[in-house]
Design a protein around this motif. Structure first.
Motif, PDB file in Angstrom:
ATOM      1  N   UNK A   1     -10.680 100.189 -34.256  1.00  0.00           N
ATOM      2  CA  UNK A   1     -11.174  99.576 -35.492  1.00  0.00           C
ATOM      3  C   UNK A   1     -11.635  98.158 -35.182  1.00  0.00           C
ATOM      4  N   UNK A   2     -12.762  98.036 -34.511  1.00  0.00           N
ATOM      5  CA  UNK A   2     -13.227  96.720 -34.115  1.00  0.00           C
ATOM      6  C   UNK A   2     -12.331  96.149 -33.031  1.00  0.00           C
ATOM      7  N   UNK A   3     -11.811  94.923 -33.257  1.00  0.00           N
ATOM      8  CA  UNK A   3     -10.898  94.356 -32.274  1.00  0.00           C
ATOM      9  C   UNK A   3      -9.469  94.844 -32.488  1.00  0.00           C
ATOM     10  N   UNK A   4      -9.268  95.732 -33.436  1.00  0.00           N
ATOM     11  CA  UNK A   4      -7.962  96.345 -33.677  1.00  0.00           C
ATOM     12  C   UNK A   4      -8.024  97.818 -33.304  1.00  0.00           C
ATOM     13  N   UNK A   5      -6.871  98.394 -33.026  1.00  0.00           N
ATOM     14  CA  UNK A   5      -6.780  99.818 -32.745  1.00  0.00           C
ATOM     15  C   UNK A   5      -5.436 100.330 -33.255  1.00  0.00           C
ATOM     16  N   UNK A   6      -5.455 101.581 -33.720  1.00  0.00           N
ATOM     17  CA  UNK A   6      -4.258 102.237 -34.248  1.00  0.00           C
ATOM     18  C   UNK A   6      -4.058 103.518 -33.463  1.00  0.00           C
ATOM     19  N   UNK A   7      -2.809 103.797 -33.102  1.00  0.00           N
ATOM     20  CA  UNK A   7      -2.520 105.019 -32.361  1.00  0.00           C
ATOM     21  C   UNK A   7      -1.201 105.598 -32.830  1.00  0.00           C
TER      22      UNK A   7
ATOM     23  N   UNK B   1      10.238 112.722 -29.961  1.00  0.00           N
ATOM     24  CA  UNK B   1      10.120 111.380 -30.504  1.00  0.00           C
ATOM     25  C   UNK B   1       8.716 111.185 -31.032  1.00  0.00           C
ATOM     26  N   UNK B   2       8.617 110.612 -32.233  1.00  0.00           N
ATOM     27  CA  UNK B   2       7.327 110.278 -32.842  1.00  0.00           C
ATOM     28  C   UNK B   2       7.180 108.758 -32.834  1.00  0.00           C
ATOM     29  N   UNK B   3       5.958 108.300 -32.586  1.00  0.00           N
ATOM     30  CA  UNK B   3       5.732 106.858 -32.537  1.00  0.00           C
ATOM     31  C   UNK B   3       4.356 106.525 -33.075  1.00  0.00           C
ATOM     32  N   UNK B   4       4.206 105.289 -33.507  1.00  0.00           N
ATOM     33  CA  UNK B   4       2.935 104.766 -33.990  1.00  0.00           C
ATOM     34  C   UNK B   4       2.848 103.304 -33.596  1.00  0.00           C
ATOM     35  N   UNK B   5       1.631 102.824 -33.350  1.00  0.00           N
ATOM     36  CA  UNK B   5       1.438 101.436 -32.942  1.00  0.00           C
ATOM     37  C   UNK B   5       0.109 100.929 -33.451  1.00  0.00           C
ATOM     38  N   UNK B   6       0.016  99.623 -33.569  1.00  0.00           N
ATOM     39  CA  UNK B   6      -1.211  98.948 -33.956  1.00  0.00           C
ATOM     40  C   UNK B   6      -1.364  97.725 -33.073  1.00  0.00           C
ATOM     41  N   UNK B   7      -2.583  97.467 -32.632  1.00  0.00           N
ATOM     42  CA  UNK B   7      -2.867  96.325 -31.766  1.00  0.00           C
ATOM     43  C   UNK B   7      -4.064  95.566 -32.322  1.00  0.00           C
TER      44      UNK B   7
END
Length: 781
Positions: A521-527, A539-545
């Motif tokens: 998402x532009x300079x951001x990313x979600x995974x 195990x479930x995980x989520x991250x945002x940078x």
């Protein structure tokens, strides 16, 4: 004589004119002249060989249908006739069946069409890469990273620092960390030194000398150790203009003068002009691995011929005749990262590589210490289009006895397919500097070891990319790992990417894997993803940078993971970067325990009589000085780096060492009246140093004066005014004279009037510095 035969140049001009002007019927009544019986005529012609025009005229003998040219003139035109005649001998070119001759006496042109094997070969290479001598200003830099962390009852503060002195003499640096126990059972306080060294690089010879803590150079089949001593070796990074890898050569031929365009995998890489004959294009820049080159030749009338040539470039080879080496001697370092000064016995090491030819590079390696001697040889071979094969054999003699190490490998890299395989086997008695000191110092028993790996990668187009690998390794202490892995990366849409991988431990019969989705998402990313561990736990995980902008600002990251037992893991990081520092705050939660921390990093530099604060002082950097002008935009390789401060300076970080970089300023945004000495230049900075680049922008005093004569009448337009520096300026209507840069207190201007005569005007400079001052009416007497 047939009418198609060319008229010899020896015919009288009056006869030629009469023949051209006579009526057609009368010309038919005249019998054709018997030119074969006439004596040879000496003429001068321009030689044209396969469409290539020669320079100047050369003598020729014409006798009827026979045309003779001196062998030396034909050789000067590039023809190789394969005769043994001397240079003065005359060659009857019209009598040869392999040469098509066409003579035009009116234009004095002799056109020859010859086979390509009669023409000389051509080698076309790109111009040498630009070389800019690297510069280094004298100065000092202090990099620092202060971080404080608390976890439970334990708190610790650490300060990592790098101190560096640099200049044209080289760079002297020291790194270390100071730890302070604030609370709890944290490690005791103290300073731990890492590395202290002095390094000097001679750019002309690409040689580097390092004194202090060094890491020995290594080949793919040898190891490295840390020494306290001296290292001498090549540093090809200091010469970016040198090409160290053998590049492919592309051969072709052209029947007439043509343009040749080279396309590598569909992208044009070079364009050049070739003369008739066979040619070789050398030094064309290409990518590593397998590829396909297309040579497109275009002649003067637009006809094109395309030839496709496959090639393979191996980055592990050296260019033919090039030698790379490194040699070290000193004391083995022990306990690095645990002790500041821990040195063992004396040791020495060297590696050397030499390119024998375009397909073969040989290498050698040696190590020695008290009770140890080691030597080894190796070779990298790239047989045409089939990848690169590697072979190396080492032998050692130590207190453990005689031992050997054998390495075999092969790799291939293509646009859609990559493959690599390697096997290494080491006998139990084999020792090198690392294992020799490990066994002697820690009394660790060492056994025979082996390792095998196979890696395969496939680019499957719209199905993404696939990867497979197998590793079978037996360590020298006896443990063994056998692991199978597979991965798959797939672009689901333009903004969503999927990734999956699986691992299988052959010995323990345990599998693990994960599946993830990534959304930029532009300079951001979600995974986010789901993973299964070897024991079967999910195990479930989520991250945002959020990436920090290159010119400064906010950024950060956050991650959350929950397993099937309900245990949660979380981490968050916030970043703020300015031109002078970078701030960080972190928080983490794992297994019911939490930790928080924060820190600041940056650098302080002393250069050119001033102090500069920056968020980092990397290996190489620049200070751009625009003199009087503040707020001037500065670009590095066409990317904006910022604006100069109130003192006209800007710190530019992350400059690539040794590489000629484009630095430019844009004074257009400044007020009128500013003049830049230069707005663009290329500069190279030595490794480990900084440089001051002066691109002065100064503000000038300018204005308009109205010149009048002794009667108060304006000087006639078209008159010429000459300044004290010799510069001439025109006088406009109403005696207007425009002065763009006034220096000093007054100017004595000599005016040559249009109607004749001269006069002198003294123009006083304005006391202030407006962009364009009105200097008023100035008498010229």
């Amino acid at each position: 004589m047939p009418s198609a035969r060319p008229l010899p140049r020896a015919l009288p001009v009056t006869l030629a004119i009469a023949m051209l002007s006579a009526p057609a019927a009368q010309a038919r009544d005249l019998p054709p002249p018997d030119l074969a019986t006439e004596p040879a005529a000496q003429v001068y012609v321009q030689l044209v060989v396969n469409g290539r025009e020669g320079e100047g005229l050369v003598p020729a003998q014409v006798q009827g249908a026979h045309i003779r040219i001196a062998a030396s003139d034909l050789a000067a035109a590039g023809l190789t006739l394969g005769t043994t005649a001397d240079d003065a001998a005359l060659i009857d070119v019209s009598a040869r069946t392999d040469i098509v001759t066409r003579y035009d006496p009116l234009l004095q042109r002799l056109s020859l069409t010859v086979p390509l094997d009669m023409l000389p070969g051509q080698t076309i290479a790109p111009p040498p890469r630009e070389r800019v001598r690297a510069t280094a200003s004298t100065g000092a830099a202090l990099n620092y990273n202060l971080y404080v962390q608390r976890s439970g009852d334990t708190a610790i503060a650490s300060l990592f620092t790098e101190q560096r002195l640099f200049g044209s003499f080289g760079a002297l640096s020291n790194t270390g960390v100071l730890r302070v126990r604030l609370a709890g059972d944290a490690p005791r306080s103290g300073y731990l030194r890492y590395d202290t060294r002095f390094r000097h690089v001679d750019q002309d010879s690409a040689m580097a000398v390092t004194v202090g803590d060094v890491v020995t150079a290594a080949l793919p089949w040898s190891g490295s150790v840390r020494l306290g001593g001296v290292q001498v070796g090549r540093s090809f990074a200091a010469r970016p203009d040198l090409v160290t890898t053998p590049l492919p050569r592309f051969a072709g031929e052209a029947a007439v003068p043509s343009a040749v365009d080279v396309f590598i995998d569909g992208y044009r890489q070079s364009s050049s002009t070739v003369q008739p004959g066979r040619f070789v294009l050398d030094g064309v820049p290409v990518v590593n691995g397998a590829g396909q080159a297309t040579l497109v030749t275009t002649d003067a009338v637009g006809r094109q011929v395309a030839t496709t040539i496959p090639f393979y470039v191996s980055a592990t080879l050296l260019r033919a005749g090039l030698t790379d080496f490194s040699a070290e001697a000193g004391l083995l370092r022990r306990g690095y990262g645990l002790r500041s000064f821990g040195y063992g016995p004396a040791a020495a090491s060297f590696v050397v590589r030499h390119g024998l030819n375009r397909q073969l590079t040989v290498s050698g390696h040696g190590e020695g210490a008290k009770g140890l001697a080691l030597g080894g040889v190796g070779a990298d071979w790239a047989p045409g289009l089939w990848g690169t094969a590697h072979l190396a054999l080492s032998a050692s003699q130590s207190d453990a006895g005689s031992g050997t190490a054998l390495t075999l490998g092969y790799d291939y890299s293509g646009r859609r397919f990559t493959f690599a395989a390697e096997h290494r086997r080491v006998s139990g008695a084999f020792r090198d500097l690392g294992t020799f000191d490990l066994a002697a110092f820690n009394r660790v028993p060492l056994r025979a070891s082996s390792s095998s790996r196979v890696v395969l990668g496939v680019q499957a187009g719209r199905w993404g990319s696939l990867g497979f690998s197998f590793i079978d390794a037996r360590a020298r202490e006896g443990s063994r790992v056998r692991l199978l892995s597979a991965s798959w990366s797939l672009p689901v849409s333009e903004r969503i990417f999927a990734f999956a991988n699986a691992d299988y431990d052959v010995r323990r019969h345990a599998a693990s894997g994960q599946v993830r989705l990534v959304v930029p998402l532009g300079r951001a990313s979600v995974s986010g993803g789901l993973s299964a561990q070897a024991g079967g736990a999910l195990r479930a995980d989520a991250s945002v940078d959020l990436a920090v902008p290159t010119d400064g600002g906010w950024g950060g990251s956050g991650a959350l993971a929950v397993d099937q037992r309900g245990s949660a893991y979380a981490q968050a990081t916030g970043l703020y970067r300015s031109q002078t520092s970078q701030w960080e705050a972190t928080a983490a939660l794992a297994a019911g325990r939490s930790a928080v921390g924060g820190g600041v990093s940056g650098a302080v530099l002393a250069m050119d009589g001033g102090l500069f604060a920056a968020n980092e002082a990397p290996s190489s950097f620049l200070v751009v000085d625009t003199g009087e002008a503040a707020g001037v935009p500065v670009t590095y390789e066409n990317q904006i780096m910022g604006r100069t401060d109130a003192k006209g300076r800007l710190f530019v970080r992350d400059v690539t060492a040794w590489h000629p970089s484009r630095i430019a300023i844009d004074p257009i945004s400044l007020d009128a009246g500013y003049v830049a000495s230069r707005v663009e230049t290329r500069v190279a900075v030595a490794e480990g140093a900084g440089a001051v680049l002066r691109m002065a922008v100064r503000r000038t005093r300018g204005g308009t004066a109205r010149l009048v004569d002794a009667q108060g009448q304006p000087i006639a337009p078209g008159s010429t005014a000459t300044l004290p520096n010799g510069r001439s300026l025109p006088v406009g209507w109403d005696g207007m004279l425009f002065l763009s840069d006034i220096s000093g207190e007054a100017l004595a201007v000599t005016v040559r009037q249009r109607g004749g005569g001269t006069c002198t005007a003294r123009i006083a400079a304005p006391t202030t510095r407006p962009a364009m001052a009105d200097l008023g009416e100035v008498p010229c007497r």
